[in-house]
Design a protein around this motif. Structure first.
Motif, mmCIF file in Angstrom:
data_model
loop_
_atom_site.group_PDB
_atom_site.id
_atom_site.type_symbol
_atom_site.label_atom_id
_atom_site.label_comp_id
_atom_site.label_asym_id
_atom_site.label_seq_id
_atom_site.Cartn_x
_atom_site.Cartn_y
_atom_site.Cartn_z
ATOM 1 N N CYS A 79 0.850 -1.192 0.000
ATOM 2 C CA CYS A 79 0.000 0.000 0.000
ATOM 3 C C CYS A 79 0.888 1.245 0.000
ATOM 4 N N CYS A 82 0.040 3.062 3.680
ATOM 5 C CA CYS A 82 0.311 2.471 5.000
ATOM 6 C C CYS A 82 1.308 1.320 4.939
ATOM 7 N N CYS A 143 -4.332 -0.388 -0.051
ATOM 8 C CA CYS A 143 -4.993 -1.520 0.594
ATOM 9 C C CYS A 143 -6.506 -1.305 0.569
ATOM 10 N N CYS A 147 -7.661 4.396 2.295
ATOM 11 C CA CYS A 147 -6.665 4.119 3.336
ATOM 12 C C CYS A 147 -6.142 5.428 3.921
HETATM 13 ZN ZN LIG Z 1 -3.098 1.158 3.283
#
Ligand SMILES: [Zn+2]
Ligand SMILES: [Zn+2]
Length: 190
Positions: A79, A82, A143, A147
């Protein structure tokens, strides 16, 4: 039955000599094999050894073989916000004309799209598959579409802790704290 035997080498090579010169003849190919190399980018891609599926129709036409179908695989990445693992099922459409050598085109000025070289024996699909998969991969994988990423102060994953905050220190208090440092004997506030 030599035409059904896989030439040693790339699993993306599909023998197709059997339908050459028989316009209108169609053959279906269904293959599953481990990817010999990564398909994609450093950010996200189908890892080496991961399963790649090819579901193709090979249709003999005047100038060669018209290939159409789908390549399926699972891409794995990180991602962009994150850094969590992202898994993405790819089902990429494939189509193109594999043109026999020596075919003359009427309009040579315009390089036609979806036309690939073909030696009259083996369809070399690696480039087509690679491009088709790349086209389906996001430039920045996420993700979840929304996010929230990581806290820019401590790196905590905000999705796990949506109310995550850091206490903002009132400037007046920081002035007192500074005094604290100057006077180590002073009792600590509880
Ligand atoms: Zn993420
Ligand atoms: Zn934080």
């Amino acid at each position: 039955m030599s035409h059904t035997k896989r030439r040693p080498g790339s699993p993306y090579d599909i023998p197709a000599r059997d339908i050459i010169g028989r316009p209108g003849t169609q053959r279906f190919v269904s293959e599953m094999f481990p990817a010999p190399a990564v398909l994609g980018t450093d950010m996200i891609g189908v890892p080496e050894g991961a399963e790649v599926g090819l579901e193709l129709s090979l249709e003999s036409v005047q100038d060669g073989i018209w290939v159409s179908g789908t390549v399926t695989a699972e891409a794995v990445g990180e991602c962009g916000r994150c850094l969590d693992e992202v898994r993405l099922t790819v089902a990429a459409p494939i189509q193109g004309l594999f043109e026999l050598p020596g075919v003359e085109r009427e309009d040579e000025e315009e390089e036609p799209e979806d036309v690939y070289e073909f030696d009259g024996e083996t369809l070399e699909l690696e480039e087509v598959v690679r491009d088709a998969v790349a086209e389906q991969l996001p430039f920045t994988p996420l993700c979840e579409p929304d996010c929230p990423g990581l806290c820019d102060q401590c790196g905590a994953r905000l999705a796990d802790d949506p109310d995550h905050t850091h206490e903002k220190i009132d400037p007046r208090w920081s002035a007192l704290q500074a005094l604290d440092v100057d006077e180590p004997a002073q009792k600590k506030e509880s």
